[in-house]
Write an enzyme that holds these catalytic residues in place. Sequence first.
Site, PDB file in Angstrom:
ATOM      1  CE1 TYR B 128      36.311  31.491  17.361  1.00 49.87           C
ATOM      2  CE2 TYR B 128      37.266  33.680  17.124  1.00 49.87           C
ATOM      3  CZ  TYR B 128      37.406  32.306  17.076  1.00 49.87           C
ATOM      4  OH  TYR B 128      38.612  31.766  16.747  1.00 49.87           O
ATOM      5  CB  SER B 161      29.887  34.409   8.191  1.00 49.75           C
ATOM      6  OG  SER B 161      29.922  35.702   8.722  1.00 49.75           O
ATOM      7  CD  GLU B 244      37.652  37.787  11.632  1.00 47.15           C
ATOM      8  OE1 GLU B 244      37.793  37.764  12.861  1.00 47.15           O
ATOM      9  OE2 GLU B 244      36.554  37.717  11.054  1.00 47.15           O
TER      10      GLU B 244
END
Lengths: 359, 397
Positions: B128, B161, B244
């Site tokens: 993102y 990540s 999330e």
Amino acid sequence: MYFGLSEDQTMLQDSVGRFLETASELELVRGFAEGDAALASNLQHGLMELGVPLVLVPEEYGGLGMGVLEAALIQEAMGRHVAPTSFTAAYAMAVIGLREAGSEQQKSDWLGQIAGGQTLMGVGVTEAIGGREGAGLTLDGDKLSGRASFVLGADLATHFMLTTGAELVIVARDATGLSETALTTIDKTRNVLNLDLDGVACEVLHGDGKTGVARMIDVGRVLLAADSLGAANMMLEKAVDYSKDREQFNRPIGSFQAVKHMCAEMAAKLEPCRSLVWYAAYAQDHVDDEAALVSCLAKSHLAEVGKYIARTSTEVHGGMGFTDLLGLHYWFKRIGANRQLLGGPEAVREEAAKLQGWA
Amino acid sequence: MDLNFTAEYQDFRAEVRGFLDAHKHEAPKMSNAGLRGKKRLKWQRILLEHGYAARTLPKQYGGFGAAPDALKQRIIAEEFSRAKVPGGLSGQGINMLVPTLLELGTEEQKQAYIAKTLSGEMIWCQGYSEPGAGSDLAALRTSAVVDGDDFVINGQKIWTSTANQADMIFCLVRTEPDAPKHHGISYLLFSMDTPGIEVRPLMTMTGRAEFNEVFFTDVRVPTSQIVGERGEGWMVANATLTHERGMLGDPDAALSRLQSIAEIMQNEHVDGKSLMDNAVYRDRLVALEAEVYAMKFNGMRLTTATSAKKSAGMAGMIVKLQGCELNHRLAELAIDVMGEYGILFEDSPFLRDDGMWQTLYMFDLGLIIGGGSAQIQKNIISERGLGMPREPKVNKA
Ligand SMILES: Cc1cc2nc3c(=O)[nH]c(=O)nc-3n(C[C@H](O)[C@H](O)[C@H](O)COP(=O)(O)OP(=O)(O)OC[C@H]3O[C@@H](n4cnc5c(N)ncnc54)[C@H](O)[C@@H]3O)c2cc1C
């Protein structure tokens, strides 16, 4: 498992809230604070008609036989409207004291009279938490001497429930040898006083006074936490409403991020407090081994969050928040008094540490 | 309010305990490290089989197919935490992508990805953020242009990540450069082995490469790899962001940290005196304990609301902000009570708890920033929760 309020509990709280919205509106509270004592008895009368003060009195003595959670919901509504009532002392702590330490005869006498409205008890247990100024009571036969300080719920009291630490005792307000000293505090919505006793005749509760006092303090702390929850919630709502109305630089101040973040922080700190107070209140009746601990945690945490919201909401109101005109200070001071009464946060946390074998 | 569990739930708790007694020895260590560790994958297989991972996901996609029951979910979490046994795998694939596919994916996409993701075989990263699009995610510029049956992707992602370990990426790209910024974005799924992708690990303050930069040069991805319609990627991504935030700020983690700190304070001594005898530290511990309890009960309130299919309003909205902040302050206390020993790190002699507290203290700051920063959370709480006016829009001339 159901973690939340029942419909009946929500209705109970709403009905007390609706009553107080007019019966304890700001102008009346202001009148009371300035010395017009009528509000306390009007409120007392109205609440008795609603039946709510008797939540903790068992049904066999003419009460409603409900739990500390219901009492906390009522007290929260009172905090929300800074209502000048003696509920915490007279209808929660004194009732719990009798329930815990009264003999059958004493329960039926005193609880019956409380339910009938003839008796209302102020409560003095400060010295069981920590004595200052040499205060404290001693018992010699049935004669009580010494000083009880920061006695709560004194406005309409006919009697006082006091403690020597080991015993719980009841004295009549008009007993010979008893003198009162009114204390002036920041919080003008509730009066506290010192009692000096010199060989005053008293009735000693026959049961375990030490446990009785401990339970009274646990419940009293939960209710002070609930009171601060209600008061702080109102202060947050007032800040948000004000920020939508008040314009500066051609826009509502609530559109400034600094102001929004102050309000968001208040909400984020306050919302979990509601669950903590609910649980702490519920535990008093249902989770014996945690009751004292969560009472301490709720009391000390609401002291901190309450203080934060009291100052932040005042800041959001700008100079207006600082005035007497707006009356926001009644909430500010109520929260400030709740923080110190029945043990300030550090003292209460130390008790929580002891309960867990940490101190 | 009724905190008693009915017989059905008591039985269920007994069942979970029975499972843990029988299988505990097969569980890997608590830490989530080593995404592809054999022990972890095997443990995940056992958990899936018994319904302790992906419990409510449909059977045909590799789940256990149980009816949603927030209380049972709660009981599982409590019992695993009590036994100090790690639960099912988590991560951006399982926690974010799978729910999104279930909600918005095509049948082919569900078949292709969900089961493999749940088993831990397929690892995902979340593409993102970009150098110019962090909090203002909709400002992202990585472009995807249709050429025949493919999108051709050019641009750069950052803070990605696990990109260096991932098999796949779910990625936001701009497909409609002329549309208003929220309406020009699409949500694509593709393999990290696709030619034209370069991953450069970024070392973080913890000393590990927890995230990466990802560069795309003429990366070709079939147009069928889109989730939702072209230009609807913002809506699809928002579905994922809710998931999330749900995984950050977990009250069980705070509770077990609190217990560990109490143990450290009882066991560590300064000049022969236990740290618990220090009234200042003790006061900080109990003050945090009160907050941990408040968040725990707030979590129980959310469980009840979820069971009743009701929104918990503000009680849910504050969890990421308060939970991450609380965890961070717990780590801070652990370090403070350890004094000089609190700064020992990596493989130092006299290291306490494998140096975990410093790592947590740093990593938590990452969690406070990532997944919608604390400030963005406060914007959301005040605007959507409290109904305060939005920031006036600034139009760049
Ligand atoms: C540990 C970690 C893991 C991450 N993993 C991933 C990942 O896997 N995939 C991925 O795509 N991204 C990931 N991110 C990126 C993360 O989502 C962004 O860092 C985050 O959204 C903030 O963006 P930024 O870093 O550009 O900061 P900025 O947006 O530049 O923010 C800088 C500061 O400005 C403040 N700010 C910005 N806008 C506003 C506003 N409107 N109001 C008030 N304050 C504002 C922020 O709160 C912050 O304090 C990760 C980040 C971290 C720390």
